[in-house]
Design a protein around this motif. Structure first.
Motif, mmCIF file in Angstrom:
data_model
loop_
_atom_site.group_PDB
_atom_site.id
_atom_site.type_symbol
_atom_site.label_atom_id
_atom_site.label_comp_id
_atom_site.label_asym_id
_atom_site.label_seq_id
_atom_site.Cartn_x
_atom_site.Cartn_y
_atom_site.Cartn_z
ATOM 1 N N ILE A 301 -0.476 4.142 -11.941
ATOM 2 C CA ILE A 301 -1.786 4.817 -12.024
ATOM 3 C C ILE A 301 -2.048 5.570 -10.716
ATOM 4 O O ILE A 301 -2.460 6.715 -10.713
ATOM 5 N N ARG A 302 -1.736 4.896 -9.619
ATOM 6 C CA ARG A 302 -2.016 5.543 -8.335
ATOM 7 C C ARG A 302 -1.211 6.841 -8.175
ATOM 8 O O ARG A 302 -1.761 7.876 -7.847
ATOM 9 N N SER A 303 0.117 6.765 -8.420
ATOM 10 C CA SER A 303 0.927 7.961 -8.173
ATOM 11 C C SER A 303 0.816 8.967 -9.310
ATOM 12 O O SER A 303 0.564 10.140 -9.089
ATOM 13 N N PRO A 658 1.626 9.882 2.126
ATOM 14 C CA PRO A 658 2.428 9.024 1.239
ATOM 15 C C PRO A 658 2.371 9.448 -0.229
ATOM 16 O O PRO A 658 3.332 9.257 -0.967
ATOM 17 N N ARG A 659 1.244 10.062 -0.638
ATOM 18 C CA ARG A 659 1.156 10.504 -2.032
ATOM 19 C C ARG A 659 2.241 11.524 -2.325
ATOM 20 O O ARG A 659 2.803 11.572 -3.416
ATOM 21 N N GLY A 677 7.090 5.294 -6.787
ATOM 22 C CA GLY A 677 7.719 6.225 -5.839
ATOM 23 C C GLY A 677 8.302 5.500 -4.644
ATOM 24 O O GLY A 677 8.147 4.288 -4.487
ATOM 25 N N THR A 678 8.968 6.264 -3.779
ATOM 26 C CA THR A 678 9.736 5.667 -2.680
ATOM 27 C C THR A 678 8.888 4.801 -1.741
ATOM 28 O O THR A 678 9.319 3.720 -1.337
ATOM 29 N N LEU A 679 7.706 5.296 -1.365
ATOM 30 C CA LEU A 679 6.905 4.524 -0.409
ATOM 31 C C LEU A 679 6.110 3.422 -1.093
ATOM 32 O O LEU A 679 5.902 2.348 -0.529
ATOM 33 N N SER A 680 5.674 3.677 -2.329
ATOM 34 C CA SER A 680 4.993 2.606 -3.066
ATOM 35 C C SER A 680 5.955 1.453 -3.326
ATOM 36 O O SER A 680 5.552 0.290 -3.363
ATOM 37 N N TYR A 681 7.221 1.778 -3.521
ATOM 38 C CA TYR A 681 8.245 0.735 -3.700
ATOM 39 C C TYR A 681 8.202 -0.219 -2.506
ATOM 40 O O TYR A 681 8.209 -1.444 -2.651
ATOM 41 N N THR A 720 0.562 -1.141 5.448
ATOM 42 C CA THR A 720 1.212 -0.463 4.315
ATOM 43 C C THR A 720 1.194 1.036 4.613
ATOM 44 O O THR A 720 0.425 1.488 5.460
ATOM 45 N N PHE A 721 2.025 1.789 3.879
ATOM 46 C CA PHE A 721 2.028 3.243 4.090
ATOM 47 C C PHE A 721 0.678 3.846 3.707
ATOM 48 O O PHE A 721 0.167 4.707 4.399
ATOM 49 N N TYR A 722 0.122 3.369 2.577
ATOM 50 C CA TYR A 722 -1.146 3.962 2.151
ATOM 51 C C TYR A 722 -2.283 3.556 3.073
ATOM 52 O O TYR A 722 -3.235 4.289 3.254
ATOM 53 N N GLY A 723 -2.178 2.363 3.643
ATOM 54 C CA GLY A 723 -3.192 1.932 4.586
ATOM 55 C C GLY A 723 -3.091 2.720 5.876
ATOM 56 O O GLY A 723 -4.085 3.173 6.425
ATOM 57 N N ARG A 724 -1.862 2.923 6.361
ATOM 58 C CA ARG A 724 -1.691 3.567 7.655
ATOM 59 C C ARG A 724 -1.814 5.088 7.581
ATOM 60 O O ARG A 724 -2.393 5.717 8.449
ATOM 61 N N PHE A 725 -1.244 5.673 6.521
ATOM 62 C CA PHE A 725 -1.230 7.139 6.445
ATOM 63 C C PHE A 725 -2.064 7.677 5.288
ATOM 64 O O PHE A 725 -2.139 8.880 5.078
#
Ligand code: NAD
Length: 733
Positions: A301-303, A658-659, A677-681, A720-725
């Motif tokens: 859902i997010r990506s 990251p999106r 996706g790669t970063l969500s993985y 996390t990537f989404y938290g940081r970026f």
């Protein structure tokens, strides 16, 4: 009752007309408020003795886009903390909320009054489930699109969709409809049995009234006492015994069991078909609540929904630059890519000047567009007249003077610095002041190509993927000096041709190709280690990739791979390439002349549409016993290596959002969509766990698996990537 989303009126015949018209939106969505209003409307129809039946329709161009997905996403988000506190209670509460729509539809279905859905335009997800709950369905003959696309974002139709579809249509067609999430037009929906009548749009209400006047039964067949399922839907019958084992096998083949939503559709259908409707809907609701809590649903859902919408709406577009309307664009180089770019641009309504060195080459490019259009006409996706208009918008020439008025010129000539510099200067001499120049290079840095242009700030990379007409992703590459206007024009253009842009800073290989290269390298190394070729290919597919690494390499061309290895070694030294990979490609390309699908010989042998792994591979890399290898580890290696490369692009500043990494990986090279996706993985595994896994693989298989500094730092800090970026920290995993 409140009438914010639905207007309720009754006519002289005692029919209620319930018209959906969500305020402030171009599309009706199922929001919490809309759900409650609909529930009230159903009660009003049920309880008012003067009302004999009801018609549900829309005041907008479309019926509905379905449930408000952001509402669904937040529904789960709100439960996170509750889960931590008291999981059992939280699950019960989630079930109560997530089954609300299903209960409203069931009440509509069994309230004793007949309902007709009168539908035009798009009807997705919950809207389609509403139609199915009605007792009659009439749709407009033109422009109707009916679908249950939930599975594509990791969830499934949880408001009766899985149960009603399977009781209304042939079991095979029904399962496919649920599992593939494809859209049906009016004729197909009628042929399948999902709608009753197809009429001109202006006759929708008249037809719906006629159905009500004709004594439409308010009792569904499955609520009749003597109801019996037919065909394979009756599971414990000879037809059922034939159908379900095969359906299961097909499910496994298509999904590799990677998608909980697809698995839960199978379970919901199989178990539901053995029960009366009310219990069947309970089963479905329970699985629906379960699917909402899976990490796959959250990641997808997010990506594939939230980020996709945001990027398509221009999340990365600089504000303040007025939008560009494209009336004319130039494409230089009418080869494989240039022709594709001309085609998608002309299809989007732009006039295209297609330039090549010789008229013959330019015409060849146009002929390619003509054959693509002919295929569209053949498949009934386009009329001949419309195809003719698209083709007439492509103007072939060898003269740069034709570019004067263009808003954008994209070069797709040979991948050669000097050739590109000459072309760029030619454009600089002729393109009007407002025009922007772009390059479709796949390997040459944009910063250096821009030096040949009159104004490097007006030069940008627009990197397409092949084949251009099919691939949904475009990388917009920023050179060091690329200005805001060039970026805005590139993003506007990518949207105009209905593709999704990601913005990437200039670097070797940009983003997508870097990750793919890592995937191919891992496949090559596995082969040289003695992993049987078929096992490598299966590991790729089981990991969730669309094709195995060896197949993919055959499609791209082994000769191209060999060229890239040589160029990398020449530019960056022998350390930058893998000796094993170099030896393998040299043997295949130089000594065996195996270039991939293009010459019918690669890792596979090709004969027409058939392909088989080349038996000679065993002479180049002797396979060992498959039992020596752990398939789970092979799968991990294939995904981890790509995710590590993505993390490196973030550390290097090539990717900043990251999106874009996630969506770029799914749309660009099919990175296991269930991961997001790669970063969500990495995020959903947990950066700490990912770092440990990568370190373990590095110990066993070499330093290419070493996690970079960024990852180690994030693991230490629990980030996390989404938290940081991320653009929005609340959406962090
Ligand atoms: P191609 O060889 O099919 O086409 C190149 C075309 O450019 C030919 O028609 C050629 O006649 C023409 N051309 C060459 N010099 C020219 C000049 N001076 N003026 C006008 N036309 C000229 O190549 P392609 O595969 O279409 O690749 C083109 C570009 O796109 C390259 O930069 C490549 O790196 C990039 N690219 C390719 C792919 C791919 O998968 N093929 C993917 C992304 C980007």
């Amino acid at each position: 009752m409140s009438e914010t989303n639905f207007h309720f009126e009754t006519d002289g015949e005692g029919f209620a007309i319930i018209t959906w018209d969500m305020p402030g939106r171009s599309m009706n969505l199922i929001s919490l408020a809309a759900m409650e209003e609909l529930a009230e409307a159903v009660e009003r129809v049920a309880s008012d003795e003067s009302i004999k039946g009801a018609i549900i329709t829309s005041a907008k161009k479309d019926f509905t886009g379905g449930a408000d997905i952001t509402m669904l996403a937040s529904l789960f988000g709100a439960y996170e903390e509750k889960f931590a506190a008291d999981e059992k209670a939280a699950r019960a509460e989630l079930l109560g909320q997530s089954s609300r729509l299903s209960r409203i539809f069931r009440r509509l279905e069994t309230c004793g009054k007949p309902f007709v859905a009168a539908v035009k335009g798009t009807s997705m997800g919950g809207g389609t489930e509403l139609m199915l709950a009605c007792h009659g369905r009439v749709v407009a003959d033109k422009g109707t699109k009916i679908g249950l696309p939930e599975v594509k974002i990791g969830i499934f139709p949880g408001a009766g969709g899985t149960q009603r579809v399977m009781r209304m249509v042939d079991a095979q067609a029904g399962l496919q409809f649920l599992l593939q999430g494809r859209t049906l037009d009016a004729a197909k929906a009628k042929a399948m049995g999902l709608v009753d009548e197809v009429v001109a749009e202006e006759d929708l209400l008249a037809c719906a009234r006629e159905m009500l006047r004709g004594g439409l039964s308010p009792v569904k067949p499955w609520d009749e006492e003597k109801y019996r399922l037919k065909g394979p839907a009756a599971i414990f019958t000879p037809a059922g015994f034939q159908f379900w084992p095969a359906a299961n096998a097909l499910y496994r083949k298509e999904t590799q069991d990677n998608y909980p939503a697809a698995r839960l559709i199978m379970q919901s259908v199989f178990e539901g078909l053995q029960l009366p409707m009310d219990q069947a809907l309970d089963v479905e609701s329970r699985y629906f609540a379960k699917v909402l809590t899976t990490k796959e649903a959250r990641a997808m859902i997010r990506s594939l929904f939230v980020s996709l919408q945001e990027l398509n709406k221009g999340a990365r577009r600089p504000e303040g630059v007025p939008p560009t309307q494209f009336s004319k664009i130039g494409v230089i180089g009418a080869g494989f890519m240039g022709a594709g770019i001309a085609y998608v641009s002309a299809r989007a309504g732009m006039e295209v000047v297609l330039i090549d060195r010789e008229m013959e080459a330019a015409e060849k490019g146009k002929a390619h567009c003509e054959s693509l259009l002919a295929k569209e006409v053949e498949r009934g996706r386009m009329s001949e007249a419309a195809a003719g208009e698209v083709l007439a918008r492509i103007h072939t020439t060898t003269e740069y003077s034709a570019l004067a008025e263009a808003e954008l010129v994209i070069e797709a000539v040979f991948e050669n610095r000097q050739v590109k510099a000459d072309v760029t200067q030619g454009v600089a001499n002729h393109l009007g002041e407002n025009g922007i120049m772009a390059s479709n290079t796949s390997t040459l840095p944009i910063t250096s190509l821009a030096e040949a242009y009159r104004e490097p700030a007006e030069f940008v990379g627009i990197h397409f993927f092949s084949p251009v007409d099919k691939m949904l992703l475009v990388e917009v590459i920023l050179g060091e000096k690329t200005g805001e206007k060039a970026l805005a024009v590139a993003l506007d253009y990518v949207r105009a041709i209905r593709k999704t842009p990601i913005v990437v800073n200039d670097s070797r290989g940009f983003y997508a190709n870097r990750c793919v290269t890592a995937y191919l390298l891992e496949g090559h190394l596995m082969l040289t280690e003695g992993v049987p070729a078929a096992m490598i290919e299966n590991a790729g597919k089981m990991a969730g990739m669309p094709v195995g690494p060896l197949s993919l390499n055959d499609e791209v061309g082994l000769d191209l791979g060999w060229k890239i290895v040589q160029a990398t070694e020449a530019d960056l030294g022998p350390e930058a390439v893998s000796a094993e990979q170099k030896a393998l490609l040299e043997e295949l390309v130089e000594r065996r002349q195996r270039f991939g699908r293009k010459n019918g010989k690669g890792f596979y042998d090709y004969e027409g549409r058939e392909k088989r792994l080349w038996p000679g591979l065993a002479d180049i890399a002797a396979p060992r016993n498959a039992e020596k290898f752990d398939i789970a580890e092979l799968k991990q290696r294939l995904l981890v290596t790509q995710a590590l490369e993505a993390a490196r692009t973030v550390e290097e500043g090539v990717i900043t959002d990251p999106r874009e990494a996630d969506l770029g990986s799914i749309l660009g090279f099919g990175f296991a969509p269930f991961t997001g996706g790669t970063l969500s993985y990495i995020d959903f595994m947990g950066v700490g766990a990912f770092v440990k896994l990568a370190e373990k693989l590095a110990e066993k298989h070499g330093p290419r698996f070493k996690p970079n500094k960024l990852l180690r730092e994030m693991a230490k800090k629990g980030e996390t990537f989404y938290g940081r970026f991320g653009a929005d920290e609340s959406k962090a995993a």
